[in-house]
Design a protein around this motif. Structure first.
Motif, PDB file in Angstrom:
ATOM      1  N   MET A   1       0.829  -1.206   0.000  1.00 23.31           N
ATOM      2  CA  MET A   1       0.000   0.000   0.000  1.00 23.31           C
ATOM      3  C   MET A   1       0.865   1.259   0.000  1.00 23.31           C
ATOM      4  N   GLU A   2       2.076   1.150   0.531  1.00 22.28           N
ATOM      5  CA  GLU A   2       2.958   2.315   0.563  1.00 22.28           C
ATOM      6  C   GLU A   2       3.237   2.831  -0.849  1.00 22.28           C
ATOM      7  N   ASP A   3       3.532   1.904  -1.779  1.00 21.72           N
ATOM      8  CA  ASP A   3       3.767   2.315  -3.162  1.00 21.72           C
ATOM      9  C   ASP A   3       2.517   2.948  -3.765  1.00 21.72           C
ATOM     10  N   ALA A   4       1.368   2.411  -3.464  1.00 18.27           N
ATOM     11  CA  ALA A   4       0.118   2.977  -3.973  1.00 18.27           C
ATOM     12  C   ALA A   4      -0.035   4.429  -3.525  1.00 18.27           C
ATOM     13  N   GLY A   5       0.291   4.695  -2.283  1.00  8.43           N
ATOM     14  CA  GLY A   5       0.201   6.058  -1.766  1.00  8.43           C
ATOM     15  C   GLY A   5       1.137   7.013  -2.472  1.00  8.43           C
ATOM     16  N   ALA A  31      -2.958  19.275 -21.001  1.00  5.00           N
ATOM     17  CA  ALA A  31      -3.499  18.001 -21.500  1.00  5.00           C
ATOM     18  C   ALA A  31      -2.577  16.848 -21.122  1.00  5.00           C
ATOM     19  N   PHE A  32      -1.286  17.026 -21.324  1.00  3.27           N
ATOM     20  CA  PHE A  32      -0.322  15.976 -20.986  1.00  3.27           C
ATOM     21  C   PHE A  32      -0.365  15.644 -19.497  1.00  3.27           C
ATOM     22  N   HIS A  33      -0.357  16.647 -18.657  1.00  2.00           N
ATOM     23  CA  HIS A  33      -0.358  16.387 -17.214  1.00  2.00           C
ATOM     24  C   HIS A  33      -1.696  15.832 -16.729  1.00  2.00           C
ATOM     25  N   SER A  34      -2.763  16.123 -17.430  1.00  2.00           N
ATOM     26  CA  SER A  34      -4.043  15.475 -17.117  1.00  2.00           C
ATOM     27  C   SER A  34      -3.929  13.983 -17.374  1.00  2.00           C
ATOM     28  N   GLN A  35      -3.368  13.620 -18.523  1.00  2.00           N
ATOM     29  CA  GLN A  35      -3.168  12.205 -18.839  1.00  2.00           C
ATOM     30  C   GLN A  35      -2.250  11.559 -17.810  1.00  2.00           C
ATOM     31  N   GLN A  36      -1.171  12.242 -17.466  1.00  2.00           N
ATOM     32  CA  GLN A  36      -0.221  11.687 -16.512  1.00  2.00           C
ATOM     33  C   GLN A  36      -0.837  11.491 -15.130  1.00  2.00           C
ATOM     34  N   SER A  37      -1.673  12.415 -14.716  1.00  5.24           N
ATOM     35  CA  SER A  37      -2.303  12.272 -13.399  1.00  5.24           C
ATOM     36  C   SER A  37      -3.167  11.016 -13.362  1.00  5.24           C
ATOM     37  N   VAL A  38      -3.883  10.761 -14.435  1.00 10.15           N
ATOM     38  CA  VAL A  38      -4.749   9.582 -14.492  1.00 10.15           C
ATOM     39  C   VAL A  38      -3.915   8.310 -14.581  1.00 10.15           C
ATOM     40  N   GLU A  39      -2.883   8.326 -15.398  1.00 11.32           N
ATOM     41  CA  GLU A  39      -2.019   7.145 -15.508  1.00 11.32           C
ATOM     42  C   GLU A  39      -1.462   6.759 -14.134  1.00 11.32           C
ATOM     43  N   LYS A  40      -0.963   7.720 -13.407  1.00 13.50           N
ATOM     44  CA  LYS A  40      -0.364   7.435 -12.096  1.00 13.50           C
ATOM     45  C   LYS A  40      -1.416   7.025 -11.076  1.00 13.50           C
ATOM     46  N   ALA A  41      -2.610   7.592 -11.161  1.00  7.50           N
ATOM     47  CA  ALA A  41      -3.684   7.185 -10.251  1.00  7.50           C
ATOM     48  C   ALA A  41      -4.077   5.733 -10.500  1.00  7.50           C
ATOM     49  N   LEU A  42      -4.211   5.363 -11.771  1.00  9.39           N
ATOM     50  CA  LEU A  42      -4.554   3.973 -12.092  1.00  9.39           C
ATOM     51  C   LEU A  42      -3.461   3.020 -11.644  1.00  9.39           C
ATOM     52  N   LYS A  43      -2.221   3.417 -11.798  1.00 13.97           N
ATOM     53  CA  LYS A  43      -1.110   2.582 -11.358  1.00 13.97           C
ATOM     54  C   LYS A  43      -1.109   2.458  -9.833  1.00 13.97           C
ATOM     55  N   LEU A  45      -3.748   2.266  -8.002  1.00 18.60           N
ATOM     56  CA  LEU A  45      -4.768   1.245  -7.720  1.00 18.60           C
ATOM     57  C   LEU A  45      -4.236  -0.152  -8.033  1.00 18.60           C
ATOM     58  N   LEU A  46      -3.479  -0.273  -9.097  1.00 15.36           N
ATOM     59  CA  LEU A  46      -2.868  -1.563  -9.398  1.00 15.36           C
ATOM     60  C   LEU A  46      -1.865  -1.961  -8.311  1.00 15.36           C
ATOM     61  N   TYR A  47      -1.057  -1.007  -7.862  1.00 15.88           N
ATOM     62  CA  TYR A  47      -0.110  -1.292  -6.782  1.00 15.88           C
ATOM     63  C   TYR A  47      -0.834  -1.770  -5.527  1.00 15.88           C
ATOM     64  N   LYS A  48      -1.958  -1.139  -5.230  1.00 14.54           N
ATOM     65  CA  LYS A  48      -2.731  -1.545  -4.048  1.00 14.54           C
ATOM     66  C   LYS A  48      -3.090  -3.024  -4.123  1.00 14.54           C
ATOM     67  N   HIS A  49      -3.312  -3.505  -5.309  1.00 18.80           N
ATOM     68  CA  HIS A  49      -3.722  -4.896  -5.498  1.00 18.80           C
ATOM     69  C   HIS A  49      -2.554  -5.800  -5.903  1.00 18.80           C
ATOM     70  N   GLY A  50      -1.332  -5.309  -5.663  1.00 25.95           N
ATOM     71  CA  GLY A  50      -0.154  -6.131  -5.889  1.00 25.95           C
ATOM     72  C   GLY A  50       0.184  -6.379  -7.339  1.00 25.95           C
ATOM     73  N   TRP A 122     -12.668   8.828  -8.486  1.00 25.27           N
ATOM     74  CA  TRP A 122     -13.060   7.415  -8.519  1.00 25.27           C
ATOM     75  C   TRP A 122     -11.950   6.542  -7.945  1.00 25.27           C
ATOM     76  N   VAL A 123     -10.715   6.802  -8.359  1.00 23.04           N
ATOM     77  CA  VAL A 123      -9.587   6.014  -7.852  1.00 23.04           C
ATOM     78  C   VAL A 123      -9.440   6.211  -6.352  1.00 23.04           C
ATOM     79  N   GLU A 124      -9.537   7.437  -5.889  1.00 21.89           N
ATOM     80  CA  GLU A 124      -9.380   7.692  -4.444  1.00 21.89           C
ATOM     81  C   GLU A 124     -10.414   6.914  -3.634  1.00 21.89           C
ATOM     82  N   GLN A 125     -11.637   6.894  -4.098  1.00 23.04           N
ATOM     83  CA  GLN A 125     -12.679   6.113  -3.411  1.00 23.04           C
ATOM     84  C   GLN A 125     -12.314   4.638  -3.355  1.00 23.04           C
ATOM     85  N   ASN A 126     -11.764   4.128  -4.443  1.00 28.57           N
ATOM     86  CA  ASN A 126     -11.441   2.705  -4.508  1.00 28.57           C
ATOM     87  C   ASN A 126     -10.125   2.373  -3.809  1.00 28.57           C
TER      88      ASN A 126
END
Length: 129
Positions: A1-5, A31-43, A45-50, A122-126
């Protein structure tokens, strides 16, 4: 979870940078940083789930999250589809068929930032559940 944070904190920072760039009229960079923020948020969530997936394709990341977690991504899939292409076209004239600094508008940047906001919420909630 530390990496997810750590990943989610950086996602928030990229989102803040996108807002700053919007106010400075660097729409292509927002636009680029919007994409990057989402990419890192999704990652995050993936880190949270190992799980780790090295991809810049937001739809692919979303599909992997759905596969690994069973979460319903339907509330954000349209945003993922709209944001994913800006990893490339916001930075490279050959991908955009023009200088990105000339083709991005305030309206486009605002729409992408709004989509990123929805995904981050959405990611923060999950991440909490």
């Amino acid at each position: 979870m530390e990496d997810a944070g750590k990943w989610f904190e950086q996602a928030r920072q990229d989102y803040a940078v996108a807002l700053h760039l919007l106010s400075s009229e660097f729409y292509w960079a927002a636009a680029f940083h919007s994409q990057q923020s989402v990419e890192k948020a999704l990652k995050a969530l993936l880190y949270k789930h190992g799980r780790v997936l090295w991809s810049h394709d937001l739809v692919e990341l979303g599909e992997e999250i759905q596969k690994q977690t069973g979460l319903d991504l339907s509330p954000i899939m349209e945003d993922l589809g709209k944001l994913t292409v800006h990893y490339t076209i916001s930075r490279y004239p050959d991908a955009a068929n023009a200088a990105p600094s000339k083709i991005y508008t305030r309206k486009t940047a605002e729409e992408l930032i709004e989509g990123a906001r929805r995904v981050l919420e959405w990611v923060e909630q999950n991440l909490r559940s």
